[in-house]
Design a protein around this motif. Structure first.
Motif, PDB file in Angstrom:
ATOM      1  N   MET A   1       0.845  -1.166   0.000  1.00 25.80           N
ATOM      2  CA  MET A   1       0.000   0.000   0.000  1.00 25.80           C
ATOM      3  C   MET A   1       0.888   1.225   0.000  1.00 25.80           C
ATOM      4  O   MET A   1       1.953   1.231   0.613  1.00 25.80           O
ATOM      5  CB  MET A   1      -0.911  -0.008   1.214  1.00 25.80           C
ATOM      6  CG  MET A   1      -1.940  -1.125   1.178  1.00 25.80           C
ATOM      7  SD  MET A   1      -3.016  -1.074   2.589  1.00 25.80           S
ATOM      8  CE  MET A   1      -2.617  -2.642   3.309  1.00 25.80           C
ATOM      9  N   TRP A   2       0.405   2.256  -0.656  1.00 24.91           N
ATOM     10  CA  TRP A   2       1.177   3.475  -0.804  1.00 24.91           C
ATOM     11  C   TRP A   2       0.299   4.679  -0.474  1.00 24.91           C
ATOM     12  O   TRP A   2      -0.924   4.585  -0.470  1.00 24.91           O
ATOM     13  CB  TRP A   2       1.700   3.626  -2.235  1.00 24.91           C
ATOM     14  CG  TRP A   2       2.507   2.449  -2.676  1.00 24.91           C
ATOM     15  CD1 TRP A   2       2.103   1.431  -3.471  1.00 24.91           C
ATOM     16  CD2 TRP A   2       3.847   2.155  -2.318  1.00 24.91           C
ATOM     17  NE1 TRP A   2       3.096   0.517  -3.635  1.00 24.91           N
ATOM     18  CE2 TRP A   2       4.197   0.936  -2.946  1.00 24.91           C
ATOM     19  CE3 TRP A   2       4.796   2.803  -1.527  1.00 24.91           C
ATOM     20  CZ2 TRP A   2       5.446   0.367  -2.802  1.00 24.91           C
ATOM     21  CZ3 TRP A   2       6.041   2.220  -1.395  1.00 24.91           C
ATOM     22  CH2 TRP A   2       6.351   1.024  -2.030  1.00 24.91           C
ATOM     23  N   GLY A   3       0.928   5.801  -0.208  1.00 27.32           N
ATOM     24  CA  GLY A   3       0.213   7.058  -0.037  1.00 27.32           C
ATOM     25  C   GLY A   3      -0.777   7.031   1.112  1.00 27.32           C
ATOM     26  O   GLY A   3      -0.497   6.535   2.200  1.00 27.32           O
ATOM     27  N   GLU A   4      -1.966   7.571   0.835  1.00 31.16           N
ATOM     28  CA  GLU A   4      -2.989   7.703   1.866  1.00 31.16           C
ATOM     29  C   GLU A   4      -3.419   6.339   2.420  1.00 31.16           C
ATOM     30  O   GLU A   4      -3.629   6.185   3.614  1.00 31.16           O
ATOM     31  CB  GLU A   4      -4.206   8.443   1.301  1.00 31.16           C
ATOM     32  CG  GLU A   4      -5.278   8.705   2.325  1.00 31.16           C
ATOM     33  CD  GLU A   4      -6.470   9.447   1.754  1.00 31.16           C
ATOM     34  OE1 GLU A   4      -7.421   9.663   2.523  1.00 31.16           O
ATOM     35  OE2 GLU A   4      -6.470   9.788   0.560  1.00 31.16           O
ATOM     36  N   MET A   5      -3.527   5.325   1.536  1.00 27.58           N
ATOM     37  CA  MET A   5      -3.940   4.001   1.990  1.00 27.58           C
ATOM     38  C   MET A   5      -2.912   3.425   2.969  1.00 27.58           C
ATOM     39  O   MET A   5      -3.272   2.820   3.980  1.00 27.58           O
ATOM     40  CB  MET A   5      -4.139   3.054   0.812  1.00 27.58           C
ATOM     41  CG  MET A   5      -4.708   1.705   1.198  1.00 27.58           C
ATOM     42  SD  MET A   5      -6.325   1.739   1.989  1.00 27.58           S
ATOM     43  CE  MET A   5      -7.347   2.312   0.655  1.00 27.58           C
ATOM     44  N   ALA A   6      -1.637   3.625   2.696  1.00 32.65           N
ATOM     45  CA  ALA A   6      -0.596   3.148   3.608  1.00 32.65           C
ATOM     46  C   ALA A   6      -0.668   3.879   4.944  1.00 32.65           C
ATOM     47  O   ALA A   6      -0.554   3.260   6.011  1.00 32.65           O
ATOM     48  CB  ALA A   6       0.779   3.343   2.973  1.00 32.65           C
ATOM     49  N   GLU A   7      -0.902   5.186   4.900  1.00 27.75           N
ATOM     50  CA  GLU A   7      -0.996   5.966   6.126  1.00 27.75           C
ATOM     51  C   GLU A   7      -2.192   5.516   6.971  1.00 27.75           C
ATOM     52  O   GLU A   7      -2.081   5.334   8.182  1.00 27.75           O
ATOM     53  CB  GLU A   7      -1.133   7.450   5.785  1.00 27.75           C
ATOM     54  CG  GLU A   7      -1.088   8.344   6.987  1.00 27.75           C
ATOM     55  CD  GLU A   7      -1.126   9.816   6.594  1.00 27.75           C
ATOM     56  OE1 GLU A   7      -1.693  10.591   7.381  1.00 27.75           O
ATOM     57  OE2 GLU A   7      -0.609  10.176   5.532  1.00 27.75           O
ATOM     58  N   ILE A   8      -3.326   5.289   6.320  1.00 27.39           N
ATOM     59  CA  ILE A   8      -4.513   4.811   7.030  1.00 27.39           C
ATOM     60  C   ILE A   8      -4.222   3.457   7.671  1.00 27.39           C
ATOM     61  O   ILE A   8      -4.570   3.207   8.824  1.00 27.39           O
ATOM     62  CB  ILE A   8      -5.723   4.718   6.072  1.00 27.39           C
ATOM     63  CG1 ILE A   8      -6.182   6.121   5.682  1.00 27.39           C
ATOM     64  CG2 ILE A   8      -6.865   3.929   6.701  1.00 27.39           C
ATOM     65  CD1 ILE A   8      -7.180   6.146   4.543  1.00 27.39           C
ATOM     66  N   SER A   9      -3.577   2.580   6.927  1.00 27.32           N
ATOM     67  CA  SER A   9      -3.264   1.243   7.442  1.00 27.32           C
ATOM     68  C   SER A   9      -2.328   1.307   8.636  1.00 27.32           C
ATOM     69  O   SER A   9      -2.547   0.623   9.641  1.00 27.32           O
ATOM     70  CB  SER A   9      -2.639   0.386   6.343  1.00 27.32           C
ATOM     71  OG  SER A   9      -3.552   0.211   5.298  1.00 27.32           O
TER      72      SER A   9
END
Length: 159
Positions: A1-9
């Motif tokens: 996951m990258w970007g916003e999805m990675a941050e959310i995770s």
């Protein structure tokens, strides 16, 4: 996951969470340490949802107790988002008070069995609003039985 999805995770997932991801499946060839080509696969995650598991209610009661004992803001938010996922996994276990609230402190949704409560908040992630709109339209169509899926509250179905 990258970007916003990675941050959310990073901010919301913890070990042993059950999740469902959707996105695009891709593959690529990469040489291993001996130079032999190996096919690798990757999923570019576009959406991530918690999946409720049997016995989930007990776990949420324990999380709720932790919140009352002074957990930090991030942990409370993580637990709250997780509770939204539990809500969407089985909305029939919740009462919808959105249309009948006489007091703004009253929850928007309350679990029939556990008494857990959820309030809508203007800072909620967009997926909560989208899921509620979808759920309202599906349940409204079911209650009328006419196939019309215009959005309405599902409070009459869940009370």
């Amino acid at each position: 996951m990258w970007g916003e999805m990675a941050e959310i995770s990073i901010n919301h997932l913890k070990a042993n969470d059950f999740v469902y991801v959707s996105g695009r499946l891709g593959s690529y060839v990469k040489a291993d340490k001996n130079g032999n080509p190996r096919i690798s696969y990757e999923v570019v995650v576009k959406e991530l949802n918690y999946v409720a598991q049997h016995g989930e209610n007990l776990m949420h009661q324990q999380h709720q107790k932790l919140d009352l004992q002074g957990d930090d803001y991030i942990e409370r938010q993580r637990n709250r988002l997780h509770l939204w996922q539990v809500f969407f996994a089985n909305p029939y276990e919740w009462r919808d008070f959105r249309m009948s609230k006489k007091n703004p402190k009253h929850p928007d949704f309350k679990n029939i069995t556990t008494g857990e409560a959820l309030w809508l908040d203007h800072n909620d992630p967009p997926w909560i609003k989208r899921q509620l709109q979808f759920l309202d339209s599906v349940l409204a169509g079911q209650s009328r039985g006419d196939g019309d899926t215009s959005p309405t509250s599902f409070s009459s179905l869940c009370q």
